[in-house]
Design an enzyme around this catalytic site. Structure first.
Site, PDB file in Angstrom:
ATOM      1  N   GLY A 109      -1.903  -5.719   5.395  1.00  0.00           N
ATOM      2  CA  GLY A 109      -2.169  -5.533   6.808  1.00  0.00           C
ATOM      3  C   GLY A 109      -2.616  -4.115   7.099  1.00  0.00           C
ATOM      4  O   GLY A 109      -2.334  -3.188   6.336  1.00  0.00           O
ATOM      5  N   SER A 110      -3.323  -3.916   8.204  1.00  0.00           N
ATOM      6  CA  SER A 110      -3.684  -2.573   8.640  1.00  0.00           C
ATOM      7  C   SER A 110      -2.482  -1.908   9.305  1.00  0.00           C
ATOM      8  O   SER A 110      -1.429  -2.514   9.471  1.00  0.00           O
ATOM      9  CB  SER A 110      -4.832  -2.639   9.648  1.00  0.00           C
ATOM     10  OG  SER A 110      -5.963  -3.181   9.047  1.00  0.00           O
ATOM     11  N   GLY A 111      -2.670  -0.658   9.691  1.00  0.00           N
ATOM     12  CA  GLY A 111      -1.606   0.065  10.385  1.00  0.00           C
ATOM     13  C   GLY A 111      -0.857   1.022   9.492  1.00  0.00           C
ATOM     14  O   GLY A 111       0.131   1.620   9.920  1.00  0.00           O
ATOM     15  N   HIS A 112      -1.302   1.165   8.244  1.00  0.00           N
ATOM     16  CA  HIS A 112      -0.602   2.034   7.294  1.00  0.00           C
ATOM     17  C   HIS A 112      -1.470   3.162   6.761  1.00  0.00           C
ATOM     18  O   HIS A 112      -1.139   3.749   5.736  1.00  0.00           O
ATOM     19  CB  HIS A 112      -0.095   1.206   6.110  1.00  0.00           C
ATOM     20  CG  HIS A 112       0.759   0.048   6.469  1.00  0.00           C
ATOM     21  ND1 HIS A 112       1.957   0.203   7.123  1.00  0.00           N
ATOM     22  CD2 HIS A 112       0.596  -1.281   6.277  1.00  0.00           C
ATOM     23  CE1 HIS A 112       2.502  -1.000   7.302  1.00  0.00           C
ATOM     24  NE2 HIS A 112       1.694  -1.914   6.807  1.00  0.00           N
ATOM     25  N   ASP A 161       0.794 -11.566   2.014  1.00  0.00           N
ATOM     26  CA  ASP A 161      -0.110 -11.037   1.000  1.00  0.00           C
ATOM     27  C   ASP A 161      -0.034 -11.867  -0.276  1.00  0.00           C
ATOM     28  O   ASP A 161      -1.058 -12.166  -0.883  1.00  0.00           O
ATOM     29  CB  ASP A 161       0.232  -9.570   0.712  1.00  0.00           C
ATOM     30  CG  ASP A 161       0.082  -8.707   1.956  1.00  0.00           C
ATOM     31  OD1 ASP A 161      -0.867  -8.929   2.718  1.00  0.00           O
ATOM     32  OD2 ASP A 161       0.931  -7.818   2.172  1.00  0.00           O
ATOM     33  N   HIS A 183       7.172  -2.047   8.686  1.00  0.00           N
ATOM     34  CA  HIS A 183       6.734  -2.866   9.809  1.00  0.00           C
ATOM     35  C   HIS A 183       7.872  -2.978  10.810  1.00  0.00           C
ATOM     36  O   HIS A 183       7.861  -3.819  11.695  1.00  0.00           O
ATOM     37  CB  HIS A 183       6.348  -4.275   9.362  1.00  0.00           C
ATOM     38  CG  HIS A 183       5.448  -4.280   8.171  1.00  0.00           C
ATOM     39  ND1 HIS A 183       5.920  -4.365   6.891  1.00  0.00           N
ATOM     40  CD2 HIS A 183       4.103  -4.193   8.090  1.00  0.00           C
ATOM     41  CE1 HIS A 183       4.888  -4.334   6.053  1.00  0.00           C
ATOM     42  NE2 HIS A 183       3.788  -4.220   6.751  1.00  0.00           N
TER      43      HIS A 183
END
Ligand SMILES: Nc1ncnc2c1ncn2[C@@H]1O[C@H](COP(=O)(O)OP(=O)(O)O)[C@@H](O)[C@H]1O
Ligand SMILES: Nc1ncnc2c1ncn2[C@@H]1O[C@H](COP(=O)(O)OP(=O)(O)O)[C@@H](O)[C@H]1O
Ligand SMILES: [Mg+2]
Ligand SMILES: [Mg+2]
Ligand SMILES: [Mg+2]
Ligand SMILES: [Mg+2]
Lengths: 215, 335, 335, 215
Positions: free
Chosen positions: C54-57, C110, C223
């Site tokens: 996921g994005s955001g990292h 994932d 998260h």
């Protein structure tokens, strides 16, 4: 009554200032907290402690050396804008008193006048900008007047205290034009300036020292 | 105050210790004073470049000391200038006969102390010192009249001045030329920022001001200095339009110009957001016929944990481009 | 939600566009899909390494695609896995005959998608794919029994796995050896984090949980997964003692060991704080007789604008040291 | 009454699902908001729209192709964990129906059974973990029983709906063991699972389609 402060007494005076500002730490920071960042007392206490440490264990030839060493170390420990500004009081007194073993009203007058010029030159503040200059300028003027009138050191210094106090009080209604408070613009009105307060304290403390049976 | 710290009084010392531990191959301190940081990379006969200022802006300033950039740096407590004595110590350490250039932001405390240091270096140590004052924040004041000193504050754009001057010194140019290039970069850079949240100075323990939950402040300084406009948060593109509009009009940057762009996070703002902003900057500049030679995106000059970002534009000519493109290797910046 | 964004629906697309603009010399996308990022640096016959999640990292994952590290990367929406089809597209693009290694964090989404991609790559494209699952977060679950799959989450420590495997592939080792080195790095790394504030997923618009003004949560996931202990914020040194204690005991790391240390900011936490933490880590490790070969300090794997940090330790042998020390050049990481 | 769904009708059914989940977007997200991240409805709507787009303008030979294409595109557009999980329903129905032009209770039963196995294998969830499995598992079991009893497609599907609904309701009192809600531990109790809800809706919608005069 001697009308002078000797070299050893200058040393005593300076050392006593460190203890004094340590005591006034919270009070001075509280002024700064309202329209600055609340560290003025802490910064001064740190600076004066460093000044004290520098001269505590030495015996200098003359008063100028004590003032100068005190000022440079105070400046170094304080940093910021206030270090050079407040430190200039002592480095300029140092220049004036260099080579002198006895300091009278003339030397204090000349020294504070030079300090005022230096501070205004460095910081660009003029009276009315809500800074330490608002206490220093009338006090320096009063010293000059007193010197011309030929009054005693104690009386001259007391006049300076009165003038500094008046100047300090006048900062309440001013809008800050220098230092961190300037960004508050009109919100800085209604609060007393921290640097003007600590400057008034300085004159008050010197006057106390002179009158305090020490001379 | 939500911070991972010990005693606020030990903040500076502990933070600096961490830097020396993590980057021991690159930097060391001089004069036994952690606040006086110098590069381990030395080049005999090179012009020395020093900077300094208050802490709280990492990677500014310490992070740019190294190969191809700066030689030394003095930092004070958070948002406080270091002292003249400290700057003098760094100056003495980094001079190798070719003189020293000071590059720092246009703030009173720094000027008082570094001017004194320069005077002492000249008088007591016979080191020639020149000074360039970063003053890129278009939001902080109007442009200065020709010949007048700028009253603008220095912010993230100083990175470009470091980079260009650092490259010039590394190419063994003399002090006059290094200063000339620093002056040129400085004259060609403009910055504007926006803040969404305040930051907390550790020794103070609480924010000096607040910004409403749905508000932003355009033009706020990196110590929380009041900006030019407070208002409701707007979409990113609209914020960029306003900031970039003011920046472009100020120099001005014109169609046909080539620039480098720095998108700088102030602390808490994510890289995601910085790239969203980058995307729109690219749209606006290409519409204006301004071409972008290089983008730098990330945290280059922070204001502790403030949320927000700034945009800096550097107008390039062939010389500045050569300086910008050359290699650099410092604890925080590699190219 | 205090963010500099446009429509949350466009967040991912706009953020990715910014990355391609700023780093056009290094990365491009494949399959006309911005979510499928590949390196422009190619080496014929090299094992391909892909990651994703996921994005955001940021800088995870995209930021590590480049010379000496990863060859491709698939990202989904914030905190969402990309799809199997996307991972397959990247796999096809980066394979140059030597097979592909997937290295990603141990999260269900994932795994589902990348396992499917691996199956399709094998069956439909005849590309051999091997997988290494990052599972370094000691706070997320107990250690797995020998032969059992780990139920631990993957966090910042995956950086070390990327670095070592990336170096191995760049040295033209074959897939078995690249996987062996990735497995070894993975087996030798442990991480633990602490969070001070929550983060806000743009499409959601508000924090999924809250942490009291004077509270922290030890072991919280990137998260916002519940950690192992919530309590009053403690001095930095005490927090480090607790985290490092659990990390060191878990592998365990022992006197005489040599390690690399990663101090990772989660987003809003300043570099200042990260260095304060670094200083104490160094004290504790040297007391335990564990020597540190290298420190990495900064934002390596963030959780949007969460405040907090993590500590990762990688136990080194000569081979891993060689891999760690070799050069790398990616949009976010240079060495 | 025909007891089968034709290839064209499968296509119609799938297309109608996209419109249905678009309508249910907010409702489904609201379940997810309480114990997840609030995007379940959005994600499904996006996925089903992609599935619809993929089959809208093609004419396939058999029902299996429609199911498979729909599932793969839905999966791709959804991503996340839910993409492969929810998508498996359609890809597994696709495998079961490959080559078939008429889909009856047997095909639905076998397809959903395979989907259940696949989802449990992929996601590791078992009944009681508070996931979509809690709706799917009883529904699949009911289909099987109905098939053995030889009831009509419509009746079998109605039985599945009843079972799915019961399973969905039972998630309220469960503690989540899988997916994002698991980190809430005991705080996840008392709320209905989003994935179980959308799964119940699926059976309901299929049953409606079958009974809705379409067959
Ligand atoms: N340019 C200036 N000229 C004279 N005095 C100044 C100037 N700037 C600030 N001051 C004085 O400094 C005081 C604040 O000192 P202090 O709090 O120690 O420093 P800082 O503002 O860096 O925290 C102000 O109250 C003001 O009197
Ligand atoms: N491992 C799993 N097995 C089966 N179903 C799961 C699993 N993990 C999550 N789910 C289902 O997914 C639903 C959440 O879907 P959604 O909100 O779309 O995805 P995300 O959790 O990635 O935001 C949950 O309500 C649950 O029914
Ligand atoms: Mg102050
Ligand atoms: Mg930061
Ligand atoms: Mg950040
Ligand atoms: Mg969800």
């Amino acid at each position: 009554m001697k009308d002078i402060v000797t070299t050893t007494e200058v040393r005593e005076l300076l050392i006593s200032l460190a203890d004094f500002y340590e005591e006034k730490k919270e009070e001075l920071s509280s002024y700064d907290a309202v329209i600055g960042d609340g560290d003025h007392g802490m910064t001064l206490a740190r600076g004066f402690a460093a000044g004290k440490e520098a001269i505590e264990n030495i015996a200098a030839e003359d008063a100028g050396i004590y003032f100068k060493m005190f000022g440079r170390n105070l400046m170094g420990a304080m940093g910021g804008a206030i270090g050079p500004l407040f430190g200039s009081i002592f480095t300029e007194l140092g220049k004036t008193c260099m080579g002198k073993k006895e300091i009278g009203l003339k030397e204090f007058t000349d020294g504070f006048e030079q300090a005022l010029l230096k501070i205004m030159d460095l910081g660009g503040a003029v009276p009315g900008d809500k800074t330490m200059v608002d206490a220093l300028e009338p006090a320096a003027a009063e010293l000059k007047k007193s010197k011309e009138e030929g009054v005693s050191l104690l009386e001259g210094m007391k006049n300076a205290v009165t003038a500094a106090k008046r100047g300090m009080k006048e900062t309440v209604s001013m809008e800050a034009k220098r230092g961190r408070s300037q960004y508050l613009r009109e919100k800085s009105v209604g609060h007393q300036d921290a640097g003007a307060t600590s400057t008034y304290f300085l004159f008050n403390k010197i006057s106390d020292f002179i009158s305090g049976g020490n001379l | 105050m939500k911070k991972i710290i010990n005693e606020p009084d030990n903040y500076l010392k502990e933070m600096l210790s961490g830097i020396y531990i993590a980057h021991k191959d690159m930097v060391t301190c001089t004069d036994d004073d952690l606040q006086c940081l110098v590069s381990k990379y030395k080049k005999e006969g090179k012009v020395g470049i020093a900077t300094g200022g208050g802490s709280g802006h990492l990677p500014l300033f310490l992070g740019y000391v190294g190969e191809g950039m700066l030689d030394g740096c003095c930092v004070g407590d958070v948002f406080q200038s270091p002292s003249a004595e400290q700057m003098l110590a760094v100056t003495k350490e980094i001079d190798s006969g070719a003189g020293v250039l000071y590059i720092y932001g246009n703030y009173n405390g720094d000027i008082f102390n570094f001017d004194m240091a320069a005077e002492m270096a000249d008088m007591e140590e016979d080191i020639r010192v020149e000074t360039v004052l970063g003053a890129d924040d278009v939001a902080s004041a109007g442009p200065s009249a020709p010949g007048e000193k700028s009253t603008r504050r220095g912010v993230a754009g100083i990175f470009f001045v470091f980079k260009c001057a650092g490259a010039a010194a590394d190419k063994m140019m003399d002090l006059d030329n290094v200063k000339r290039i620093a002056d040129k970069a400085n004259a060609n850079v403009r910055t504007m920022g926006v803040a969404l949240t305040p930051c907390v100075v550790p020794r103070v323990g609480k924010a000096g001001f607040s910004i409403g939950e749905d508000e932003m402040e355009i033009g706020m300084g990196i110590h929380g200095e009041t900006g030019i406009r407070r208002g409701k948060i707007e979409p990113a593109d609209q914020i960029v339009d306003e900031m970039l509009g003011q920046i472009v009009a100020d120099l001005p940057y014109e169609s046909g110009d080539e620039v480098a762009v720095l998108v700088n996070g102030l602390g808490a703002t994510t890289l995601d957001e910085q790239y969203i902003v980058t995307r729109h900057i690219d749209e606006v500049l290409s519409e204006k016929g301004i071409s972008v030679h290089r983008y730098y995106v990330g945290e280059y000059a922070t204001a502790l944990e403030m949320a927000g970002f700034s945009i800096s534009l550097l107008k390039l000519d062939d010389e500045l481009k050569e300086m910008l493109d050359s290699d650099a290797k410092t604890p925080f910046f590699r190219q």
